[in-house]
Design a protein around this motif. Structure first.
Motif, short mmCIF file in Angstrom:
data_model
loop_
_atom_site.label_atom_id
_atom_site.label_comp_id
_atom_site.label_asym_id
_atom_site.label_seq_id
_atom_site.Cartn_x
_atom_site.Cartn_y
_atom_site.Cartn_z
N ASN A 1 1.02 -1.08 0.00
CA ASN A 1 -0.06 -0.14 -0.07
C ASN A 1 0.80 1.15 0.16
N ALA A 2 2.22 1.08 0.00
CA ALA A 2 3.12 2.34 -0.18
C ALA A 2 2.76 3.47 -1.25
N ASP A 3 2.52 2.92 -2.44
CA ASP A 3 2.23 3.96 -3.28
C ASP A 3 0.92 4.69 -3.16
N PHE A 4 -0.16 4.02 -2.72
CA PHE A 4 -1.32 4.59 -2.46
C PHE A 4 -1.29 5.61 -1.22
N ILE A 5 -0.40 5.15 0.01
CA ILE A 5 -0.22 6.09 1.00
C ILE A 5 0.45 7.23 0.73
N ASN A 6 1.58 7.13 -0.25
CA ASN A 6 2.41 8.24 -0.46
C ASN A 6 1.81 9.37 -1.48
N LEU A 7 0.43 9.00 -2.00
CA LEU A 7 -0.28 10.10 -2.73
C LEU A 7 -1.05 10.97 -1.77
N ALA A 8 -0.69 10.78 -0.43
CA ALA A 8 -1.40 11.76 0.36
C ALA A 8 -0.92 13.24 0.27
N PRO A 9 -1.74 14.22 0.45
CA PRO A 9 -1.42 15.49 0.13
C PRO A 9 -0.52 15.87 1.40
N TRP A 10 -0.57 15.39 2.53
CA TRP A 10 0.26 15.66 3.67
C TRP A 10 0.92 14.72 4.14
N ASP A 11 1.95 14.75 5.31
CA ASP A 11 2.90 13.90 5.72
C ASP A 11 2.04 12.59 6.17
N PRO A 12 2.24 11.31 5.40
CA PRO A 12 1.66 10.01 6.00
C PRO A 12 1.97 9.73 7.41
N ALA A 13 3.07 10.12 7.87
CA ALA A 13 3.69 9.56 9.01
C ALA A 13 3.27 10.63 10.16
N GLY A 14 2.92 11.86 9.82
CA GLY A 14 2.30 12.87 10.88
C GLY A 14 1.31 12.37 11.53
N ARG A 15 1.04 12.95 12.64
CA ARG A 15 0.11 12.88 13.77
C ARG A 15 -0.88 14.01 13.70
N HIS A 16 -2.19 13.87 13.55
CA HIS A 16 -3.11 14.49 13.59
C HIS A 16 -4.11 14.61 14.91
N GLN A 17 -4.46 15.43 15.72
CA GLN A 17 -5.40 15.43 16.85
C GLN A 17 -6.81 16.02 16.33
N ILE A 18 -7.84 14.88 16.22
CA ILE A 18 -9.17 15.45 15.77
C ILE A 18 -10.42 14.82 16.59
N LEU A 19 -10.98 15.73 17.34
CA LEU A 19 -11.81 15.57 18.43
C LEU A 19 -11.45 14.42 19.61
N GLY A 20 -10.44 14.77 20.01
CA GLY A 20 -9.59 13.96 21.14
C GLY A 20 -9.11 12.62 20.58
N THR A 21 -8.99 12.34 19.63
CA THR A 21 -8.38 11.09 18.84
C THR A 21 -7.24 11.61 18.06
N SER A 22 -6.21 10.56 17.96
CA SER A 22 -4.96 10.69 17.15
C SER A 22 -5.05 9.77 15.85
N TRP A 23 -5.02 10.67 14.62
CA TRP A 23 -4.99 10.09 13.59
C TRP A 23 -3.39 10.33 12.79
N SER A 24 -3.00 9.20 12.30
CA SER A 24 -1.91 9.41 11.30
C SER A 24 -2.20 10.12 10.03
N GLY A 25 -1.38 10.54 9.51
CA GLY A 25 -1.58 11.28 7.91
C GLY A 25 -2.16 10.16 6.90
N GLY A 26 -1.67 8.78 7.17
CA GLY A 26 -1.92 7.74 6.33
C GLY A 26 -3.47 7.46 6.64
N GLU A 27 -3.71 7.31 7.75
CA GLU A 27 -5.24 6.85 8.31
C GLU A 27 -6.32 8.01 7.74
N LEU A 28 -6.00 9.16 7.76
CA LEU A 28 -6.69 10.36 7.30
C LEU A 28 -7.01 10.25 6.00
N TRP A 29 -5.86 9.88 4.82
CA TRP A 29 -5.80 9.53 3.63
C TRP A 29 -6.73 8.47 3.22
N VAL A 30 -6.59 7.28 4.07
CA VAL A 30 -7.48 6.15 3.59
C VAL A 30 -8.95 6.62 3.78
#
Length: 332
Positions: free
Chosen positions: A130-159
């Motif tokens: 799945n690397a080719d798909f995850i790398n298409l994300a317009p943000w850092d796939p390995a970065g962490r994002h806090q949304i409504l008290g939960t942590s999402w990776s950039g890859g999870e958000l892209w999927v």
């Protein structure tokens, strides 16, 4: 109280997560089969497995581009629908149900067998596709994002973003088709296929088209699941998932465009909240360990969901958005 709030936040992530997308796409496909056409398909997970392994095998074993794997998964789902439909759709509805559930389990056992290991990876499955798909994300796939008290990776958000776009497109497609002459014919087949046949319509062809369409939508669900987890393991695609998708459809309402989507989101929220919430109550001593242990929670949550579905079927069998007439299947 803070533990229950954390459980609510984690359940909120499940509400929008890839598993909700997975079950939503499975349930949308089942809605085309059962809700609109009256086809009893109990092997929807087989289409999902072919979708997931279509990408995994194409990328990991054959070295093909990711988008080619998507085409392979869709083509495999179409072939399976034809193989299942050709001998059964001229017969009574229960023959299709028997064949589909047997085919789903047979495919799972085949994919995990020793003879299939060089292609499917056997019981260990395949990974790192799945690397080719995850790398298409317009943000850092390995970065962490806090949304409504939960942590999402950039890859999870892209999927999640791509997955919910697939859900929206599939729902709009079903909505448009069911408002078209084609949709009116398949709904008439659900009500009384003999009357439709008497009007000169090719019932067999319409059933086959519906089976293929719902199967392809289910295959996209399998692709989302495989890409999100980064692995394709045969035992991930068990028949229990088909029945959970049916539960989501019943919860939301059959033959309604939003029924399978809202039902899947609520089902995943309830399962996750029951799991995390019960563990929090056990850890805080609210529920005695002698009455319920943490190891039993994984099973108890499904018991609670089952009891809830039983009550739903008793008091509101049409689901949240459904119409009672839509669940009166003429299975002949």
């Amino acid at each position: 109280m803070s533990e229950l709030l954390d459980a609510f936040a984690i359940a909120g992530k499940a509400f929008f997560g890839f598993q909700a997308i997975f079950f939503a796409l499975l349930a949308i496909g089942i809605n085309v089969h059962f809700g609109y056409t009256g086809l009893l398909n109990f092997g929807q997970i087989a289409f999902a497995m072919l979708g997931g392994f279509g990408i995994a095998i194409s990328v990991s074993m054959w070295g093909l581009p990711f988008w080619v794997g998507v085409i392979v998964g869709v083509a495999a789902a179409v072939v399976l629908a034809l193989l299942l439909g050709l001998p059964t759709l001229r017969l009574r509805a229960d023959y299709l149900s028997i064949v589909t559930i047997a085919a789903a389990e047979g495919l799972r056992l085949l994919f995990r067998s020793v003879s299939a290991t060089p292609v499917t990876g056997g019981t260990r499955g395949l990974s790192a596709f799945n690397a080719d798909f995850i790398n298409l994300a317009p943000w850092d796939p390995a970065g962490r994002h806090q949304i409504l008290g939960t942590s999402w990776s950039g890859g999870e958000l892209w999927v999640a973003l791509v997955g919910w776009l697939l859900v929206i497109v599939s729902s709009l497609l079903v909505w448009q088709l069911m408002r078209s002459p084609w949709g009116r014919v398949v709904k008439a087949i659900r009500e009384d296929e003999d009357a439709v046949r008497a009007l000169g319509k090719n019932v067999y062809a319409y059933k086959m088209q519906a089976l293929v369409l719902g199967g392809v939508i289910g295959a996209f669900g399998g692709m989302v699941y495989a890409v999100a987890t980064g692995s394709a393991i045969p035992d991930q695609y068990q028949n229990a998932n088909t029945f959970l998708a049916y539960a989501a459809l019943i919860l939301g309402g059959a033959a309604r465009v939003l029924g399978p989507v809202i039902g899947s989101m609520l089902l995943l929220f309830i399962l996750q909240f029951a799991d995390t919430g019960l563990r929090a109550l056990i850890d805080n001593g609210v529920i005695p360990e002698a009455l319920l242990s943490s190891t039993d929670v994984a099973q108890i949550r499904f018991v609670l969901v089952g009891l809830g579905l039983m009550l739903l079927l008793v008091f509101r069998p049409q689901g949240i958005f459904g119409d009672r007439r839509e669940v009166m299947l003429d299975a002949r």
